[in-house]
Design a protein around this motif. Sequence first.
Motif, short mmCIF file in Angstrom:
data_model
loop_
_atom_site.label_atom_id
_atom_site.label_comp_id
_atom_site.label_asym_id
_atom_site.label_seq_id
_atom_site.Cartn_x
_atom_site.Cartn_y
_atom_site.Cartn_z
N LYS A 334 15.82 -20.92 -11.15
CA LYS A 334 16.17 -22.15 -10.44
C LYS A 334 14.93 -23.05 -10.39
O LYS A 334 13.91 -22.68 -9.83
N VAL A 335 15.04 -24.24 -11.00
CA VAL A 335 13.93 -25.18 -11.06
C VAL A 335 14.34 -26.47 -10.35
O VAL A 335 15.34 -27.08 -10.71
N ILE A 336 13.56 -26.86 -9.35
CA ILE A 336 13.79 -28.14 -8.68
C ILE A 336 12.88 -29.17 -9.33
O ILE A 336 11.66 -29.02 -9.34
N VAL A 337 13.46 -30.22 -9.88
CA VAL A 337 12.69 -31.29 -10.51
C VAL A 337 12.64 -32.46 -9.54
O VAL A 337 13.66 -33.10 -9.25
N MET A 338 11.46 -32.73 -9.02
CA MET A 338 11.29 -33.80 -8.03
C MET A 338 10.98 -35.11 -8.75
O MET A 338 9.89 -35.29 -9.29
N GLY A 339 11.95 -36.00 -8.76
CA GLY A 339 11.79 -37.31 -9.37
C GLY A 339 12.48 -37.43 -10.71
O GLY A 339 12.35 -36.57 -11.57
N VAL A 340 13.23 -38.51 -10.86
CA VAL A 340 13.88 -38.86 -12.13
C VAL A 340 13.34 -40.20 -12.63
O VAL A 340 13.24 -40.42 -13.83
N ALA A 341 12.96 -41.09 -11.73
CA ALA A 341 12.40 -42.39 -12.10
C ALA A 341 11.13 -42.20 -12.93
O ALA A 341 10.43 -41.20 -12.78
N TYR A 342 10.81 -43.19 -13.75
CA TYR A 342 9.65 -43.04 -14.63
C TYR A 342 8.33 -43.28 -13.91
O TYR A 342 7.27 -42.94 -14.44
N LYS A 343 8.36 -43.87 -12.69
CA LYS A 343 7.15 -44.03 -11.91
C LYS A 343 7.51 -44.02 -10.44
O LYS A 343 8.70 -44.10 -10.07
N LYS A 344 6.50 -43.92 -9.58
CA LYS A 344 6.75 -43.72 -8.16
C LYS A 344 7.38 -44.93 -7.48
O LYS A 344 7.13 -46.08 -7.85
N ASP A 345 8.22 -44.63 -6.51
CA ASP A 345 8.77 -45.60 -5.57
C ASP A 345 9.61 -46.71 -6.19
O ASP A 345 9.66 -47.84 -5.68
N ILE A 346 10.27 -46.42 -7.32
CA ILE A 346 11.21 -47.36 -7.93
C ILE A 346 12.49 -46.62 -8.29
O ILE A 346 12.53 -45.39 -8.33
N ASP A 347 13.55 -47.40 -8.59
CA ASP A 347 14.84 -46.80 -8.93
C ASP A 347 15.17 -46.95 -10.41
O ASP A 347 16.33 -46.94 -10.81
N ASP A 348 14.15 -47.08 -11.25
CA ASP A 348 14.31 -47.33 -12.68
C ASP A 348 14.03 -46.05 -13.46
O ASP A 348 12.93 -45.50 -13.37
N TYR A 349 15.01 -45.57 -14.21
CA TYR A 349 14.76 -44.37 -15.02
C TYR A 349 14.92 -44.65 -16.52
O TYR A 349 15.08 -43.72 -17.31
N ARG A 350 14.79 -45.91 -16.91
CA ARG A 350 14.86 -46.25 -18.33
C ARG A 350 13.71 -45.56 -19.08
O ARG A 350 12.56 -45.68 -18.69
N GLU A 351 14.05 -44.87 -20.14
CA GLU A 351 13.06 -44.16 -20.97
C GLU A 351 12.23 -43.17 -20.17
O GLU A 351 11.13 -42.77 -20.59
N SER A 352 12.73 -42.72 -19.03
CA SER A 352 11.95 -41.79 -18.21
C SER A 352 11.69 -40.49 -18.95
O SER A 352 12.61 -39.90 -19.54
N PRO A 353 10.45 -39.99 -18.92
CA PRO A 353 10.14 -38.72 -19.58
C PRO A 353 10.81 -37.54 -18.89
O PRO A 353 10.85 -36.44 -19.45
N VAL A 354 11.32 -37.77 -17.68
CA VAL A 354 12.01 -36.69 -16.97
C VAL A 354 13.30 -36.31 -17.69
O VAL A 354 13.71 -35.15 -17.68
N LEU A 355 13.93 -37.28 -18.34
CA LEU A 355 15.20 -37.00 -19.03
C LEU A 355 15.02 -35.98 -20.15
O LEU A 355 15.77 -34.99 -20.20
N PRO A 356 14.04 -36.15 -21.08
CA PRO A 356 13.86 -35.11 -22.08
C PRO A 356 13.40 -33.78 -21.49
O PRO A 356 13.70 -32.71 -22.04
N ILE A 357 12.68 -33.82 -20.36
CA ILE A 357 12.31 -32.56 -19.69
C ILE A 357 13.57 -31.83 -19.24
O ILE A 357 13.71 -30.61 -19.44
N LEU A 358 14.51 -32.56 -18.64
CA LEU A 358 15.76 -31.95 -18.19
C LEU A 358 16.56 -31.41 -19.37
O LEU A 358 17.19 -30.34 -19.28
N GLN A 359 16.57 -32.16 -20.46
CA GLN A 359 17.27 -31.70 -21.66
C GLN A 359 16.68 -30.39 -22.17
O GLN A 359 17.41 -29.46 -22.53
#
Length: 440
Positions: A334-359
């Motif tokens: 079980k892995v908790i990934v804290m944050g999907v946005a590409y940078k802190k304190d915004i709601d933008d996840y365009r091209e976020s590196p978190v997406l390929p990490i989740l994949q």
Amino acid sequence: MRNMEQRALELQNKLENKNATIGVVGLGYVGLPLAVEKAKAGFKVIGFDVQKEKVDKVNAGENYIGDVIPADLEQLVKSRQLTATADYSFIKDVDAVAICVPTPLDIYKQPNMNYVKSSAQAVADHITPGTLVVLESTTYPGTTEELIKPILEEKGFKIGIDIFLAYSPERVDPGNKDFNTKNTPKVVGGVTESCTKIAATMYRTVLDGDVHEVSSPAVAEMEKLLENTFRNINIALANEMAILCNKMEIDVWEVIDAAATKPYGFMPFYPGPGLGGHCIPIDPWYLTWKAREYNYHTKLIETAGEINDSMPDFIVQRCMEVLNEQGKALKGSKVIVMGVAYKKDIDDYRESPVLPILQKLTQFGADWVAVDPYIPHFKLDGHTVQSAELTSDLLEEAELVLIATNHSIFDYTMVVESNVSVLDTRNIDLKKKESNYYKI
């Protein structure tokens, strides 16, 4: 027909006296803040967008961009200072128009100029003589004169005489508390001297930041790519240092802090899980693509891109190493990934590196859950994923917490007090026991 000087003077006076109506094509992260600032400066503004949802929200005074103050938008719409429409025939009513549409890459990392072309065509179909057109979308050097200019000229307009054409790159840094659309300096380059002068006048009446005039649109287009390529390459250097320091068991963050004490010749950049957003990961590839036309291979830019693109792989490998120290496999953990946005304190996840990490976590069989208060749900591989809430119960179930985005709103104390292992990609420095706290 009135001569060039008459048209230019009339438009100049309209802009200086704020009697002009200004159009903004594209009401996204760049266009809406620009439209709001122009309306706040006293201009009547018409926003144009093909997405009816955005048009309806603007006309209802509903904000959807983090860098816009909701009360400002609501008041401007209520006073009819700012309106929005999907009907591009209203271009005929504006004295100046800024094109702020996306310029994405295709699957071959080549510029997709369809949004710019269609917007320029819509403007050309309805524009009237004596109007200023400014392209703000980030693009390759030559776009304004090689793409926009011919579209306008096909309608019989003479640039610098009937129509004034310039390029002024957007400079938007979502979440930046110090610099925004209003106070960030602007660069402007027109096709002719009068084009430059008129475009600069418009921005000087709206912005507090300096307006820097350059000799051509190509210079302005190139300087924007230099800005973002500079950041891309230096972040790649920081990421490569992080990988090497990890192998050598040296704290890369301490290394960077030590280097930053030098008062000259060094500017600190920091590693992370990869690059995100619509600019830094994408813009340098415009230059790489354009360079091929001149039989030049941009080796440094491409290498930097490869390093940054490889960071999600490195992060997942570190997840494996952390779990391996506990005698556990990534598969089934079980892995908790804290944050999907590409940078802190915004709601933008365009091209976020978190997406390929989740994949990649999915590919390795991890049982992951994403937590991001700014992004209640997001798209991954065509599916909608709901963000979870970070709770003590969720932490108790987990084998690993991956801090991917360092939102200020996160309860790091709760993470510290749990017994779960933490892999920190953002140097939060949770002061946890060495036995279960890891950095990249």
